[in-house]
Design a protein around this motif. Structure first.
Motif, PDB file in Angstrom:
ATOM      1  N   GLN A 137       0.839  -1.189   0.000  1.00  0.00           N
ATOM      2  CA  GLN A 137       0.000   0.000   0.000  1.00  0.00           C
ATOM      3  C   GLN A 137       0.878   1.244   0.000  1.00  0.00           C
ATOM      4  OE1 GLN A 137      -2.485  -0.275   3.520  1.00  0.00           O
ATOM      5  NE2 GLN A 137      -0.965   0.689   4.837  1.00  0.00           N
ATOM      6  N   LEU A 138       0.364   2.290  -0.640  1.00  0.00           N
ATOM      7  CA  LEU A 138       1.025   3.591  -0.637  1.00  0.00           C
ATOM      8  C   LEU A 138       0.382   4.441   0.451  1.00  0.00           C
ATOM      9  CD1 LEU A 138       1.197   4.181  -4.489  1.00  0.00           C
ATOM     10  CD2 LEU A 138       3.124   3.729  -2.977  1.00  0.00           C
ATOM     11  N   HIS A 139       1.195   5.074   1.273  1.00  0.00           N
ATOM     12  CA  HIS A 139       0.706   5.791   2.447  1.00  0.00           C
ATOM     13  C   HIS A 139       1.277   7.208   2.429  1.00  0.00           C
ATOM     14  CE1 HIS A 139      -0.153   5.440   7.075  1.00  0.00           C
ATOM     15  NE2 HIS A 139      -0.642   6.539   6.545  1.00  0.00           N
TER      16      HIS A 139
ATOM     17  N   GLN B 209      -8.933   4.084  -2.706  1.00  0.00           N
ATOM     18  CA  GLN B 209      -8.316   5.246  -2.068  1.00  0.00           C
ATOM     19  C   GLN B 209      -9.042   5.506  -0.751  1.00  0.00           C
ATOM     20  OE1 GLN B 209      -9.218   9.209  -3.533  1.00  0.00           O
ATOM     21  NE2 GLN B 209      -7.063   9.782  -3.382  1.00  0.00           N
ATOM     22  N   VAL B 210      -8.290   5.436   0.341  1.00  0.00           N
ATOM     23  CA  VAL B 210      -8.835   5.677   1.667  1.00  0.00           C
ATOM     24  C   VAL B 210      -8.263   6.986   2.186  1.00  0.00           C
ATOM     25  CG1 VAL B 210      -9.069   4.817   4.032  1.00  0.00           C
ATOM     26  CG2 VAL B 210      -8.999   3.196   2.117  1.00  0.00           C
ATOM     27  N   LEU B 211      -9.133   7.928   2.515  1.00  0.00           N
ATOM     28  CA  LEU B 211      -8.729   9.174   3.151  1.00  0.00           C
ATOM     29  C   LEU B 211      -9.124   9.099   4.620  1.00  0.00           C
ATOM     30  CD1 LEU B 211      -9.775  11.878   0.525  1.00  0.00           C
ATOM     31  CD2 LEU B 211      -7.521  10.899   0.905  1.00  0.00           C
ATOM     32  N   ARG B 212      -8.149   9.160   5.503  1.00  0.00           N
ATOM     33  CA  ARG B 212      -8.406   9.098   6.940  1.00  0.00           C
ATOM     34  C   ARG B 212      -8.093  10.465   7.558  1.00  0.00           C
ATOM     35  NH1 ARG B 212      -4.840   4.948   9.942  1.00  0.00           N
ATOM     36  NH2 ARG B 212      -6.424   3.471   9.264  1.00  0.00           N
ATOM     37  N   VAL B 213      -9.091  11.026   8.191  1.00  0.00           N
ATOM     38  CA  VAL B 213      -8.906  12.301   8.891  1.00  0.00           C
ATOM     39  C   VAL B 213      -8.852  12.016  10.392  1.00  0.00           C
ATOM     40  CG1 VAL B 213      -9.819  14.610   9.321  1.00  0.00           C
ATOM     41  CG2 VAL B 213     -10.155  13.533   7.079  1.00  0.00           C
TER      42      VAL B 213
ATOM     43  N   GLU C 278      -4.557  11.349   6.178  1.00  0.00           N
ATOM     44  CA  GLU C 278      -3.762  10.288   5.557  1.00  0.00           C
ATOM     45  C   GLU C 278      -4.459   9.809   4.287  1.00  0.00           C
ATOM     46  OE1 GLU C 278      -2.281   7.280   8.590  1.00  0.00           O
ATOM     47  OE2 GLU C 278      -3.592   8.581   9.796  1.00  0.00           O
ATOM     48  N   GLU C 279      -3.653   9.509   3.293  1.00  0.00           N
ATOM     49  CA  GLU C 279      -4.158   9.030   2.008  1.00  0.00           C
ATOM     50  C   GLU C 279      -3.506   7.682   1.724  1.00  0.00           C
ATOM     51  OE1 GLU C 279      -4.564  10.781  -2.548  1.00  0.00           O
ATOM     52  OE2 GLU C 279      -3.149  11.671  -1.142  1.00  0.00           O
ATOM     53  N   LEU C 280      -4.310   6.633   1.667  1.00  0.00           N
ATOM     54  CA  LEU C 280      -3.793   5.289   1.413  1.00  0.00           C
ATOM     55  C   LEU C 280      -4.345   4.784   0.093  1.00  0.00           C
ATOM     56  CD1 LEU C 280      -4.750   5.211   4.813  1.00  0.00           C
ATOM     57  CD2 LEU C 280      -2.959   3.485   4.570  1.00  0.00           C
ATOM     58  N   HIS C 281      -3.479   4.183  -0.700  1.00  0.00           N
ATOM     59  CA  HIS C 281      -3.899   3.556  -1.952  1.00  0.00           C
ATOM     60  C   HIS C 281      -3.612   2.063  -1.862  1.00  0.00           C
ATOM     61  CE1 HIS C 281      -3.644   7.753  -3.522  1.00  0.00           C
ATOM     62  NE2 HIS C 281      -4.708   7.337  -4.182  1.00  0.00           N
ATOM     63  N   LEU C 282      -4.660   1.264  -2.069  1.00  0.00           N
ATOM     64  CA  LEU C 282      -4.578  -0.192  -1.963  1.00  0.00           C
ATOM     65  C   LEU C 282      -5.054  -0.805  -3.274  1.00  0.00           C
ATOM     66  CD1 LEU C 282      -6.787  -0.415   1.252  1.00  0.00           C
ATOM     67  CD2 LEU C 282      -4.387   0.210   1.214  1.00  0.00           C
TER      68      LEU C 282
ATOM     69  N   THR D 198     -12.126   9.551  11.038  1.00  0.00           N
ATOM     70  CA  THR D 198     -13.153   9.406  10.011  1.00  0.00           C
ATOM     71  C   THR D 198     -12.466   9.006   8.716  1.00  0.00           C
ATOM     72  OG1 THR D 198     -14.587  11.093  10.997  1.00  0.00           O
ATOM     73  CG2 THR D 198     -14.949  10.573   8.683  1.00  0.00           C
ATOM     74  N   GLU D 199     -13.034   8.005   8.016  1.00  0.00           N
ATOM     75  CA  GLU D 199     -12.446   7.559   6.759  1.00  0.00           C
ATOM     76  C   GLU D 199     -13.436   7.716   5.604  1.00  0.00           C
ATOM     77  OE1 GLU D 199      -9.028   4.370   8.079  1.00  0.00           O
ATOM     78  OE2 GLU D 199     -10.873   3.582   7.170  1.00  0.00           O
ATOM     79  N   TYR D 200     -12.886   8.073   4.467  1.00  0.00           N
ATOM     80  CA  TYR D 200     -13.638   8.186   3.218  1.00  0.00           C
ATOM     81  C   TYR D 200     -13.004   7.214   2.219  1.00  0.00           C
ATOM     82  CZ  TYR D 200     -14.838  12.674   5.411  1.00  0.00           C
ATOM     83  OH  TYR D 200     -15.239  13.653   6.296  1.00  0.00           O
ATOM     84  N   VAL D 201     -13.832   6.410   1.543  1.00  0.00           N
ATOM     85  CA  VAL D 201     -13.319   5.388   0.636  1.00  0.00           C
ATOM     86  C   VAL D 201     -13.945   5.568  -0.735  1.00  0.00           C
ATOM     87  CG1 VAL D 201     -13.030   2.918   0.233  1.00  0.00           C
ATOM     88  CG2 VAL D 201     -13.117   3.781   2.578  1.00  0.00           C
ATOM     89  N   ARG D 202     -13.115   5.469  -1.756  1.00  0.00           N
ATOM     90  CA  ARG D 202     -13.622   5.491  -3.125  1.00  0.00           C
ATOM     91  C   ARG D 202     -12.676   4.690  -4.010  1.00  0.00           C
ATOM     92  NH1 ARG D 202     -12.296  11.157  -6.276  1.00  0.00           N
ATOM     93  NH2 ARG D 202     -10.065  11.241  -5.831  1.00  0.00           N
ATOM     94  N   THR D 203     -13.133   4.343  -5.207  1.00  0.00           N
ATOM     95  CA  THR D 203     -12.289   3.642  -6.172  1.00  0.00           C
ATOM     96  C   THR D 203     -11.959   4.583  -7.322  1.00  0.00           C
ATOM     97  OG1 THR D 203     -14.216   2.797  -7.392  1.00  0.00           O
ATOM     98  CG2 THR D 203     -13.301   1.400  -5.651  1.00  0.00           C
TER      99      THR D 203
END
Length: 254
Positions: free
Chosen positions: A155-157, A222-226, A238-242, A196-201
């Motif tokens: 994963q990219l963090h 793409q997970v955005l964690r605030v 935080e921005e994670l790409h899986l 809080t997390e936001y998820v999208r493709t």
């Protein structure tokens, strides 16, 4: 048909990988290969069409991009079924251990494939909106590639920490640590953390696809964690790409 006076140009032969994709597509649509059932292996298709296995993979990539086929690690290629479950489920979130450490809810032991790269950036409009800061505010930014399970999971963090969050603290003149130690540092500054997390493709950028070792046609999650404090003020993002291939995310709701 060519017009009078125009030279005749024979049709270009269809590329082999497209022949493979079309052959399998017809079989899937007419029920020869039912949903949830395996497709012929790469070796079988390579012999059948007289091509190399990379050519077969190129044809399979077209079907994956069309949502007709899924590849399961260690099991092979299957016709996509609306009822199939992915091979990996990852619980999402952050939990705090009894010793005060913050750990990921999925329990995976992520390791840095390289040292985190810290840079100074200015907040773009979309991120500034999530962090409730003015666009252009300077931020510390950390980038790192993380791996687990001997490199099979990747994963990219990326982490953003606004300068305004650090004013009046010991981190005003020195960079704070990256996650997960960042959470403990924020707690030591008197913050009670919530997330809080936001998820999208979306489809990956070329460098993301290369870093995550994604086949053609595979999207990323793409997970955005605030991270917020007790007053619900955003502290970090935080921005994670899986890899979006054969993966689902689960959330515990209370």
């Amino acid at each position: 048909m060519p017009q009078a006076g125009e030279p005749f140009m024979p049709e270009k032969a269809q590329a082999k990988y497209r022949q493979i994709a079309d052959h399998l597509r017809r079989g899937i649509l007419d029920g020869t290969y039912p949903a949830g059932q395996p497709l012929p292996s790469e070796e079988v298709l390579a012999k059948q069409f007289g091509v190399t296995r990379p050519t077969v993979r190129q044809g399979i990539a077209e079907l994956r991009a069309a949502g007709l086929v899924e590849v399961m690690m260690g099991r092979g290629m299957f016709v996509r079924s609306p009822h199939s479950r992915p091979s990996l489920t990852r619980p999402r979130g952050v939990r705090r251990e009894t010793d005060g450490r913050y750990v990921e809810a999925d329990g995976i032991r992520w390791e840095h494939a390289e040292d985190p790269v810290a840079t100074r950036t200015d907040a773009p409009l979309a991120l500034a909106d999530l962090l409730r800061i003015p666009p252009g505010e300077p931020m510390y930014t950390y980038d790192v590639l993380e791996t687990a399970d001997r490199g099979r999971l990747r994963q990219l963090h990326r982490t953003y920490v606004p300068f305004s969050v650090l004013l009046g603290t010991k981190y005003e003149k020195q960079a704070p640590p990256p996650p997960p130690h960042l959470y403990s540092a924020l707690t030591e500054l008197g913050n009670e953390l919530q997330f809080t997390e936001y998820v999208r493709t979306r489809m990956p950028l070329p460098d993301q696809a290369q870093a995550l070792r994604l086949p053609d046609g595979v999207p990323v999650l793409q997970v955005l964690r605030v991270t917020l404090n007790q007053a619900e003020k955003p502290l970090t993002l935080e921005e994670l790409h899986l890899s979006g291939d054969d993966l689902e995310l689960s959330f515990h709701l209370i």
